[in-house]
Design a protein around this motif. Structure first.
Motif, PDB file in Angstrom:
ATOM      1  N   GLY A  42      -3.111  -2.783   0.440  1.00 51.80           N
ATOM      2  CA  GLY A  42      -1.908  -1.974   0.494  1.00 51.80           C
ATOM      3  C   GLY A  42      -0.810  -2.669   1.268  1.00 51.80           C
ATOM      4  O   GLY A  42      -1.028  -3.708   1.909  1.00 51.80           O
ATOM      5  N   ARG A  44       3.332  -1.788   3.221  1.00 50.30           N
ATOM      6  CA  ARG A  44       4.443  -0.896   3.488  1.00 50.30           C
ATOM      7  C   ARG A  44       5.655  -1.730   3.844  1.00 50.30           C
ATOM      8  O   ARG A  44       5.531  -2.921   4.177  1.00 50.30           O
ATOM      9  N   SER A  45       6.813  -1.151   3.760  1.00 48.95           N
ATOM     10  CA  SER A  45       8.029  -1.916   3.989  1.00 48.95           C
ATOM     11  C   SER A  45       8.819  -1.377   5.171  1.00 48.95           C
ATOM     12  O   SER A  45       8.812  -0.174   5.448  1.00 48.95           O
ATOM     13  N   THR A  76      14.287  -6.287   3.506  1.00 48.23           N
ATOM     14  CA  THR A  76      12.963  -5.690   3.658  1.00 48.23           C
ATOM     15  C   THR A  76      11.927  -6.689   4.152  1.00 48.23           C
ATOM     16  O   THR A  76      11.846  -7.812   3.665  1.00 48.23           O
ATOM     17  N   TYR A  78       7.870  -6.820   4.330  1.00 46.11           N
ATOM     18  CA  TYR A  78       6.682  -6.148   3.812  1.00 46.11           C
ATOM     19  C   TYR A  78       5.503  -6.414   4.747  1.00 46.11           C
ATOM     20  O   TYR A  78       5.215  -7.571   5.074  1.00 46.11           O
TER      21      TYR A  78
END
Length: 202
Positions: A42, A44-45, A76, A78
């Motif tokens: 997984g 997220r940013s 962004t 990550y």
């Protein structure tokens, strides 16, 4: 005539917005992250603003390598995870080359070293020379200070020995090298607080 002038300026504004947004993140996150971190589960940013102050700091730390204005704005970082463990980060930066702007997605370790990279956009004819495992391995494990020691800021070029392993040190090689340094520096400047918190919690 007045209407034409208004339309012209609206076009400029809209184009500049597209220009700024084009380099802020991954276009296909799952595909790129899978290549950089095959075992990830997984991500997220964290979105932050790269502003004029960041540009000044980059120009100071990396003489002759200011961020172009298209790189300013919302960008962004990550955060890549395997279950609850942080594998590292991915950040996309652009750099000028002889064949136009290139975009490179850089994989960065939690302790701020280059892991690997993938081209997100590159029309340069020498692209394949820098897509090999050997080429990418030259950057693997390198910190910002280590990369800076391999660059001749007076001559504005990478020291010849760095690319000896792949026998290619053309202009794309220099662009990718500059991009690597800028990526590590910008990531540290803009996301330092978040990275410290993440490292302390894992």
């Amino acid at each position: 005539m007045v209407m034409k002038i208004i339309l012209f300026f609206l076009t400029l504004v809209f184009s500049s917005q597209l220009w700024a947004e084009a380099y802020c993140g991954l276009r296909d996150p799952v595909s790129i992250i899978s290549k950089l971190y095959p075992s990830f589960t997984g991500f997220r940013s964290i979105v932050r603003t790269i502003d004029a102050e960041t540009r000044i700091q980059v120009a100071k730390e990396l003489p002759g390598m200011p961020l172009h204005f298209g790189e300013l704005g919302r960008h962004t970082l990550y955060v890549i995870q395997r279950n609850n463990n942080i594998l590292g980060f991915v950040h996309v930066r652009s750099e000028q080359s002889r064949w136009g702007l290139i975009e490179v997605a850089w994989a960065i370790t939690p302790d701020m070293k280059i892991k690997s990279y993938e081209f997100q956009r590159c029309r340069h004819t020498d692209r394949k020379m820098l897509e090999t495992k050997l080429a990418k391995s030259l950057f693997s494990g390198k910190s910002l200070s280590e990369l800076m020691s391999e660059y001749d800021f007076n001559e504005n070029k990478v020291r010849s020995q760095f690319y000896d392993g792949i026998d290619y040190d053309g202009d794309l090689a220099i662009s990718v090298f500059k991009c690597a340094m800028k990526t590590l520096l910008v990531t540290q400047l803009v996301w330092q607080q978040e990275i410290e918190v993440l490292n302390q919690s894992h």
